[in-house]
Design a protein around this motif. Structure first.
Motif, short mmCIF file in Angstrom:
data_model
loop_
_atom_site.label_atom_id
_atom_site.label_comp_id
_atom_site.label_asym_id
_atom_site.label_seq_id
_atom_site.Cartn_x
_atom_site.Cartn_y
_atom_site.Cartn_z
N GLY A 1 0.78 -1.23 0.00
CA GLY A 1 0.00 0.00 0.00
C GLY A 1 0.82 1.28 0.00
O GLY A 1 0.26 2.36 -0.23
N TRP A 2 2.11 1.20 0.23
CA TRP A 2 2.98 2.37 0.21
C TRP A 2 3.50 2.56 -1.22
O TRP A 2 4.09 1.65 -1.80
CB TRP A 2 4.16 2.20 1.16
N ARG A 3 3.33 3.78 -1.77
CA ARG A 3 3.75 4.05 -3.15
C ARG A 3 5.05 4.85 -3.14
O ARG A 3 5.08 6.02 -2.76
CB ARG A 3 2.66 4.81 -3.91
N PHE A 4 6.12 4.19 -3.56
CA PHE A 4 7.43 4.82 -3.65
C PHE A 4 7.60 5.42 -5.04
O PHE A 4 7.32 4.76 -6.04
CB PHE A 4 8.54 3.79 -3.42
N GLN A 5 8.10 6.65 -5.08
CA GLN A 5 8.42 7.28 -6.36
C GLN A 5 9.90 7.64 -6.37
O GLN A 5 10.40 8.30 -5.45
CB GLN A 5 7.59 8.54 -6.59
N ILE A 6 10.61 7.22 -7.41
CA ILE A 6 12.05 7.40 -7.49
C ILE A 6 12.35 8.57 -8.43
O ILE A 6 12.09 8.49 -9.63
CB ILE A 6 12.75 6.13 -8.01
N ARG A 7 12.90 9.64 -7.86
CA ARG A 7 13.19 10.84 -8.65
C ARG A 7 14.60 11.33 -8.33
O ARG A 7 14.78 12.23 -7.51
CB ARG A 7 12.16 11.93 -8.36
N PRO A 8 15.63 10.74 -8.93
CA PRO A 8 17.00 11.17 -8.65
C PRO A 8 17.17 12.68 -8.84
O PRO A 8 16.72 13.25 -9.84
CB PRO A 8 17.83 10.39 -9.67
#
Length: 254
Positions: A84-91
């Motif tokens: 349920g946790w939404r991780f977004q990867i934005r270097p």
């Protein structure tokens, strides 16, 4: 099923013409739940194919725009959901940093001799590790002064908390010379700030036998800002531990 296995265990899917359709970084539980480089460009392909590579990605420009799933358009499918946790990867955003490691050697050591302490060992640092476009002459000074120091601060802080169960696995990954995989520092949590880290442990197996690599997703959310907070530990792609941090303990939280 993967069509190609890269050094370190990353899986590549090819299109009908034999071009790289996507590089799969992590596949989470459920359908359409993966981190992937979609139709990656030449620089990214070359970096990921290095046998003993450490790619430190401090800006998202070489990855292309953020996309929702790979559909033939170049970009970075950069959202992964775990329990349920939404991780977004934005270097490059909020100090987010992505590390891909296939090289033998510890990422970090207390005496400062780990792979992340020496930019000369990073793969294509001029392309991936500068926060903004820079000349080669200026790049080393910029990395030495800023990025290496920031990386060291994160790992040194975790090392000081190595007896805490929420930091133990991160420290194991940092100091294990045989670990290979993807490690992301400060990934965003959609609508909930940033996590401490998200990672994928990869182990290569024979692509002729199965055509895939085995991955295990881990991570840690340390949200102790404000009047109270919580801590979430992920192992094997699921929540392993969860704890509320009472308001009077926030300042003392490990």
């Amino acid at each position: 099923m993967a069509d190609l296995i890269l050094p370190g265990g990353l899986s590549v899917a090819l299109d009908a013409s034999g071009n790289w359709e996507k590089v799969i970084l992590a596949t989470g539980p459920g359908s359409a739940n993966e981190l992937a480089f979609c139709a990656p460009g030449e620089a990214l392909r070359d970096a990921l194919m290095v046998n003993d590579g450490v790619v430190v990605i401090a800006n998202a420009t070489p990855l292309g725009p953020a996309v929702c799933g790979c559909g033939g358009t170049p970009g970075f499918s950069n959202v992964l959901t775990l329990s349920g946790w939404r991780f977004q990867i934005r270097p490059g955003v909020k100090q987010c940093l992505m590390i891909s490691k296939s090289k033998k050697g510890a990422l970090w050591t207390p005496d400062g001799v780990g792979l992340l302490s020496d930019p000369s060992q990073w793969t294509q640092a001029a392309v991936f590790s500068a926060a903004e476009p820079a000349s080669i002459a200026a790049l080393v000074g910029r990395i030495d002064a800023a990025l290496v120091g920031r990386i060291d601060s994160v790992f040194r802080d975790a090392h000081s908390k190595r007896t805490d169960p929420y930091h133990a696995h991160f420290n194991d990954v940092a100091t294990n010379p045989d670990w290979t995989g993807i490690l992301i520092l400060s990934p965003s949590i959609l609508s909930a700030g940033c996590a401490h880290h998200l990672g994928v442990t990869l182990s290569t197996i024979d692509p002729a036998a199965s055509g895939a690599s085995v991955s295990s997703i881990f991570g840690y959310i340390d949200d102790v800002d404000g009047p109270g907070g919580f801590r979430v530990l992920f192992q094997n792609s699921a929540v392993q531990a969860f704890a509320f941090v009472p308001a009077d303990m926030v300042s003392a939280s490990p």
